[in-house]
Scaffold this motif. Sequence first.
Motif, PDB file in Angstrom:
ATOM      1  N   ILE A   9       0.870  -1.165   0.000  1.00  0.00           N
ATOM      2  CA  ILE A   9       0.000   0.000   0.000  1.00  0.00           C
ATOM      3  C   ILE A   9       0.910   1.219   0.000  1.00  0.00           C
ATOM      4  O   ILE A   9       1.808   1.325   0.841  1.00  0.00           O
ATOM      5  CB  ILE A   9      -0.921   0.011   1.237  1.00  0.00           C
ATOM      6  CG1 ILE A   9      -1.828  -1.222   1.228  1.00  0.00           C
ATOM      7  CG2 ILE A   9      -1.739   1.298   1.279  1.00  0.00           C
ATOM      8  CD1 ILE A   9      -2.643  -1.382   2.476  1.00  0.00           C
ATOM      9  N   VAL A  10       0.686   2.110  -0.969  1.00  0.00           N
ATOM     10  CA  VAL A  10       1.530   3.297  -1.082  1.00  0.00           C
ATOM     11  C   VAL A  10       0.642   4.536  -1.145  1.00  0.00           C
ATOM     12  O   VAL A  10      -0.551   4.446  -1.408  1.00  0.00           O
ATOM     13  CB  VAL A  10       2.426   3.235  -2.340  1.00  0.00           C
ATOM     14  CG1 VAL A  10       3.394   2.067  -2.250  1.00  0.00           C
ATOM     15  CG2 VAL A  10       1.591   3.138  -3.591  1.00  0.00           C
ATOM     16  N   HIS A  11       1.231   5.677  -0.908  1.00  0.00           N
ATOM     17  CA  HIS A  11       0.497   6.931  -1.032  1.00  0.00           C
ATOM     18  C   HIS A  11       1.425   8.004  -1.545  1.00  0.00           C
ATOM     19  O   HIS A  11       2.641   7.872  -1.494  1.00  0.00           O
ATOM     20  CB  HIS A  11      -0.125   7.355   0.308  1.00  0.00           C
ATOM     21  CG  HIS A  11       0.889   7.859   1.293  1.00  0.00           C
ATOM     22  ND1 HIS A  11       1.226   9.183   1.359  1.00  0.00           N
ATOM     23  CD2 HIS A  11       1.634   7.213   2.217  1.00  0.00           C
ATOM     24  CE1 HIS A  11       2.144   9.338   2.303  1.00  0.00           C
ATOM     25  NE2 HIS A  11       2.409   8.160   2.837  1.00  0.00           N
ATOM     26  N   SER A  12       0.840   9.046  -2.057  1.00  0.00           N
ATOM     27  CA  SER A  12       1.595  10.198  -2.533  1.00  0.00           C
ATOM     28  C   SER A  12       1.299  11.382  -1.633  1.00  0.00           C
ATOM     29  O   SER A  12       0.220  11.488  -1.061  1.00  0.00           O
ATOM     30  CB  SER A  12       1.181  10.550  -3.964  1.00  0.00           C
ATOM     31  OG  SER A  12       1.455   9.486  -4.838  1.00  0.00           O
ATOM     32  N   GLU A  13       2.257  12.263  -1.531  1.00  0.00           N
ATOM     33  CA  GLU A  13       2.041  13.492  -0.784  1.00  0.00           C
ATOM     34  C   GLU A  13       1.090  14.389  -1.563  1.00  0.00           C
ATOM     35  O   GLU A  13       1.044  14.355  -2.783  1.00  0.00           O
ATOM     36  CB  GLU A  13       3.370  14.227  -0.567  1.00  0.00           C
ATOM     37  CG  GLU A  13       4.370  13.447   0.277  1.00  0.00           C
ATOM     38  CD  GLU A  13       3.883  13.208   1.696  1.00  0.00           C
ATOM     39  OE1 GLU A  13       3.210  14.081   2.258  1.00  0.00           O
ATOM     40  OE2 GLU A  13       4.166  12.125   2.223  1.00  0.00           O
ATOM     41  N   MET A  14       0.322  15.185  -0.848  1.00  0.00           N
ATOM     42  CA  MET A  14      -0.592  16.126  -1.492  1.00  0.00           C
ATOM     43  C   MET A  14       0.212  17.259  -2.115  1.00  0.00           C
ATOM     44  O   MET A  14       1.154  17.763  -1.521  1.00  0.00           O
ATOM     45  CB  MET A  14      -1.573  16.714  -0.479  1.00  0.00           C
ATOM     46  CG  MET A  14      -2.593  15.735  -0.004  1.00  0.00           C
ATOM     47  SD  MET A  14      -3.723  15.365  -1.324  1.00  0.00           S
ATOM     48  CE  MET A  14      -5.223  15.237  -0.407  1.00  0.00           C
ATOM     49  N   GLY A  15      -0.189  17.633  -3.317  1.00  0.00           N
ATOM     50  CA  GLY A  15       0.435  18.764  -3.984  1.00  0.00           C
ATOM     51  C   GLY A  15      -0.167  20.067  -3.479  1.00  0.00           C
ATOM     52  O   GLY A  15      -1.125  20.078  -2.699  1.00  0.00           O
ATOM     53  N   GLU A  16       0.387  21.174  -3.941  1.00  0.00           N
ATOM     54  CA  GLU A  16      -0.109  22.485  -3.513  1.00  0.00           C
ATOM     55  C   GLU A  16      -1.561  22.703  -3.929  1.00  0.00           C
ATOM     56  O   GLU A  16      -2.275  23.472  -3.299  1.00  0.00           O
ATOM     57  CB  GLU A  16       0.781  23.587  -4.093  1.00  0.00           C
ATOM     58  CG  GLU A  16       2.161  23.630  -3.463  1.00  0.00           C
ATOM     59  CD  GLU A  16       3.012  24.756  -4.028  1.00  0.00           C
ATOM     60  OE1 GLU A  16       2.468  25.669  -4.680  1.00  0.00           O
ATOM     61  OE2 GLU A  16       4.229  24.708  -3.809  1.00  0.00           O
ATOM     62  N   ASP A  17      -1.985  22.008  -4.992  1.00  0.00           N
ATOM     63  CA  ASP A  17      -3.372  22.163  -5.458  1.00  0.00           C
ATOM     64  C   ASP A  17      -4.343  21.263  -4.692  1.00  0.00           C
ATOM     65  O   ASP A  17      -5.524  21.199  -5.008  1.00  0.00           O
ATOM     66  CB  ASP A  17      -3.468  21.893  -6.953  1.00  0.00           C
ATOM     67  CG  ASP A  17      -3.084  20.466  -7.325  1.00  0.00           C
ATOM     68  OD1 ASP A  17      -2.685  19.686  -6.442  1.00  0.00           O
ATOM     69  OD2 ASP A  17      -3.194  20.138  -8.520  1.00  0.00           O
ATOM     70  N   GLY A  18      -3.845  20.518  -3.679  1.00  0.00           N
ATOM     71  CA  GLY A  18      -4.694  19.664  -2.869  1.00  0.00           C
ATOM     72  C   GLY A  18      -4.939  18.292  -3.457  1.00  0.00           C
ATOM     73  O   GLY A  18      -5.725  17.511  -2.942  1.00  0.00           O
ATOM     74  N   ARG A  19      -4.250  17.974  -4.570  1.00  0.00           N
ATOM     75  CA  ARG A  19      -4.416  16.674  -5.206  1.00  0.00           C
ATOM     76  C   ARG A  19      -3.201  15.799  -4.947  1.00  0.00           C
ATOM     77  O   ARG A  19      -2.081  16.293  -4.854  1.00  0.00           O
ATOM     78  CB  ARG A  19      -4.595  16.833  -6.709  1.00  0.00           C
ATOM     79  CG  ARG A  19      -5.866  17.558  -7.079  1.00  0.00           C
ATOM     80  CD  ARG A  19      -5.937  17.867  -8.556  1.00  0.00           C
ATOM     81  NE  ARG A  19      -5.422  16.768  -9.361  1.00  0.00           N
ATOM     82  CZ  ARG A  19      -6.015  16.308 -10.456  1.00  0.00           C
ATOM     83  NH1 ARG A  19      -7.116  16.859 -10.871  1.00  0.00           N
ATOM     84  NH2 ARG A  19      -5.500  15.323 -11.144  1.00  0.00           N
ATOM     85  N   ALA A  20      -3.427  14.496  -4.846  1.00  0.00           N
ATOM     86  CA  ALA A  20      -2.323  13.541  -4.712  1.00  0.00           C
ATOM     87  C   ALA A  20      -1.827  13.183  -6.106  1.00  0.00           C
ATOM     88  O   ALA A  20      -2.606  13.155  -7.065  1.00  0.00           O
ATOM     89  CB  ALA A  20      -2.781  12.298  -3.985  1.00  0.00           C
ATOM     90  N   ASP A  21      -0.510  12.905  -6.263  1.00  0.00           N
ATOM     91  CA  ASP A  21       0.047  12.546  -7.572  1.00  0.00           C
ATOM     92  C   ASP A  21      -0.692  11.371  -8.185  1.00  0.00           C
ATOM     93  O   ASP A  21      -0.860  11.283  -9.385  1.00  0.00           O
ATOM     94  CB  ASP A  21       1.527  12.192  -7.434  1.00  0.00           C
ATOM     95  CG  ASP A  21       2.339  13.406  -6.990  1.00  0.00           C
ATOM     96  OD1 ASP A  21       1.905  14.550  -7.195  1.00  0.00           O
ATOM     97  OD2 ASP A  21       3.420  13.171  -6.413  1.00  0.00           O
ATOM     98  N   SER A  22      -1.163  10.405  -7.349  1.00  0.00           N
ATOM     99  CA  SER A  22      -1.802   9.196  -7.858  1.00  0.00           C
ATOM    100  C   SER A  22      -3.146   9.480  -8.527  1.00  0.00           C
ATOM    101  O   SER A  22      -3.688   8.626  -9.202  1.00  0.00           O
ATOM    102  CB  SER A  22      -2.000   8.195  -6.724  1.00  0.00           C
ATOM    103  OG  SER A  22      -2.812   8.750  -5.723  1.00  0.00           O
TER     104      SER A  22
END
Length: 67
Positions: A9-22
């Motif tokens: 299980i992996v996750h991406s950090e939230m970008g400045e626009d509030g969206r995750a890379d995934s």
Amino acid sequence: MTLDDNAEIVHSEMGEDGRADSQKGGSSNVAQKVENGMDDLWNSGKWDDEKNEEILKEHLRTPYRNK
């Protein structure tokens, strides 16, 4: 995180626009890649109706692991 069955299980950090890379591409992008790959297999002759029937008869369940 790796689970007992070695699934990860992996996750991406939230970008400045509030969206995750995934979120970019998402499942529709994956589905399109799978469809394109299957088309390539079919067109190359590596996959055919006989292979479809063979797979339908195959038992593909993941074995249950008792803890």
